[in-house]
Write an enzyme that holds these catalytic residues in place. Structure first.
Site, PDB file in Angstrom:
ATOM      1  N   LYS A  66       0.841  -1.207   0.000  1.00 52.56           N
ATOM      2  CA  LYS A  66       0.000   0.000   0.000  1.00 52.56           C
ATOM      3  C   LYS A  66       0.872   1.252   0.000  1.00 52.56           C
ATOM      4  CE  LYS A  66      -0.675  -0.582   5.016  1.00 52.56           C
ATOM      5  NZ  LYS A  66      -0.314   0.616   5.750  1.00 52.56           N
ATOM      6  N   TYR A  82      16.798  30.725   6.499  1.00 54.53           N
ATOM      7  CA  TYR A  82      15.648  31.545   6.900  1.00 54.53           C
ATOM      8  C   TYR A  82      15.698  31.889   8.384  1.00 54.53           C
ATOM      9  CZ  TYR A  82      13.086  31.199   2.517  1.00 54.53           C
ATOM     10  OH  TYR A  82      12.694  31.315   1.203  1.00 54.53           O
TER      11      TYR A  82
END
Lengths: 343, 343
Positions: free
Chosen positions: B33, B242
């Site tokens: 899956k 940042y």
């Protein structure tokens, strides 16, 4: 069908771009890197080009190829990572403009693609990407002879308007580019909000196009609807999910929805975030698993057949707060299993 | 080329499957899956089918379709989410076996696909997916007339061998299925390690195939190589990334690599995880951004042109510890921009 449905509002993306374009002193480009922040570079690129965007920005050459195929000739496409080994034919065949980040990249470009347009990326203090000031000064004459299309830099602290770094980077960018006759760009979304001194000839909005902070005028762009697979009554002292982390205190109606951390719904949102049945908030309970999430739907009058994770109430920034991150990461994590519906 | 390179070792996946198959009392299926835990359902499915796997498990019908197209007729494909509205034609046309989770799903199946095989999923205490014991008892006769192909349940705490929940779920599973003549399955990877009483006719290894805990014998399956875009010297008191979260204490050689949180390298790994130059660990410094990461490469003798995020030293579980999550989420977050190379 147990695929969740991701609704992407292209009209709002274009409206956000138009608003930021109007706010800009010069024109606004559009940053569509990272598959347009997870929302589809092809669909977003085509819409923005129709809305009038003429300058697009991508992170790597491969993204530029995908964008060029979607939007055709005409708009310019700039590549932030510049000219890397292996990029030469992509840059040429798809007419991409590398933003040269170093003397080394410039030399490589000159050797391999001398007749092709370049832009220059300067580092003005973020120490991430771009030529250092001294490096730029040393090879400025060579660069200017190549007639660069655009000179850019990037702000490290634009989301904090009072941070002294903003003024410092602005001054430095001015100092090293002042006498150069070339289009210039410094501001992304946060920089646009710092005022016109930061705008120069072109701005480069990214997150503001996609409904995220710091541009408060940005319209929401995404809706995420998760199908309910089944609903059960859980009795007091019964547990839900892996490692029994949630225990019922009273009879609780628990829905299991199809989606999980494999779809970019971060596992750290377990026991924290809400899903919505119309306006009714429903708590996530227990651990988010790979493909499934347990939700307390006791307060919903009827049995819902789906629940919303992102909507006009719970934006990417609200969800980001719960996950201790930023809206950007919520967007770029949006999974591949969702059916994407464009509005 | 600034795309990072994700190496996926199909040989090791098959070898892990064979080892877990040998450990199993009955046969081992394979859980593929979520795009085979992010590694490629097509490539992984084909390899495992060649290695001898005859029973595959997916989360939703759409994944079953992709898998069936890859592996052709022959192997069985079970769908954990069962038979949802909208699934009927997919289940029929691609010969998928829904694991029916509720009386409601059973009724829907009977109305729409009466002649098609089903499995039954029972809930034995996890309260996530599957029919409740009482619900099962009430419709057992109807179910048995349909001659189900497989009856399964799932353990909530199998990764904690001493957790009383394991024995409780085992006893409950035995109690409600004891007299039923049908193939049964309870154990995923963790359950296999709990011993043969948990194995029944079929086990369902997932994470153990892909190199993750709790199966310590599992061979590493992934390598992730990130290209360096540029390297600079950062002076004392200069900042990186940042919000200026990292400040240099001494002259530091900083590499900027191409990849970021948009590639599933969680932003919460900022200032925490390592990248590797051969055997040399290099600290991530400053905030991980969407497409770029700063790395201290001062200790590398030469300038590296790439660095490794996942290798035999830093496995998915090591990285998961840094991100306060589990190896499963590291795998399923692996991004779409990587070039995937299969070994």
């Amino acid at each position: 069908m147990s695929s969740a449905e991701l609704y992407i509002n292209l009209t709002n993306i274009c409206s956000n771009w138009s608003a930021l374009n109007s706010l800009s002193n010069g024109s606004a480009g559009a940053v569509v890197k990272a598959n347009a922040y997870g929302l589809g570079i092809k669909e977003v690129g085509i819409s923005l080009a129709k809305a009038g965007a003429r300058d697009f920005f991508v992170a790597i050459a491969e993204e530029g190829v995908e964008l060029r195929r979607a939007i055709g000739h005409g708009p310019k496409i700039y590549v932030f990572s510049g000219h890397m080994v292996g990029d030469t034919s992509l840059l040429k065949n798809f007419n991409l403009i590398p933003l040269i980040n170093s003397a080394e990249q410039l030399a490589f470009h000159a050797e391999n693609s001398a007749d092709q347009s370049i832009g220059i990326q300067l580092d003005t203090g973020m120490n991430r990407l771009g030529m250092e000031g001294a490096e730029f000064e040393a090879i400025k004459d060579i660069i200017l002879k190549l007639n660069p299309d655009l000179i850019i830099s990037h702000l490290a602290c634009a989301d904090e308007p009072s941070h002294p770094m903003n003024e410092k980077q602005l001054n430095y960018f001015n100092a090293i580019t002042d006498n150069i006759d070339c289009k210039k760009s410094l501001a992304a979304t946060g920089g646009i909000l710092l005022g016109k001194r930061y705008h120069f000839d072109m701005t480069r909005p990214g997150i503001g196009l996609y409904g995220g902070n710091p541009y408060s005028g940005s319209k929401n762009v995404v809706g995420l609807k998760l199908p309910v697979i089944q609903i059960r009554s859980v009795l007091p002292d019964e547990t839900v999910g892996y490692s029994n982390t949630w225990t019922a205190k009273k009879i609780t109606k628990v829905a299991t929805v199809s989606s999980g951390y494999a779809d970019g719904i971060f596992r750290c949102l377990s026991d924290k975030a809400m899903l919505y049945h119309d306006q009714i908030p429903c708590n996530i309970i227990g651990r988010i698993s790979m493909d499934l999430i347990g939700v307390d739907v006791s307060n919903c009058g009827e049995n819902p057949d789906h629940l919303w994770l992102l909507n006009d109430i719970q934006s990417i920034d609200v969800l980001a707060d719960d996950a201790n991150t930023i809206g950007y990461e919520i967007l770029t994590a949006l999974g591949q299993r969702y059916n994407r519906s464009y509005i």
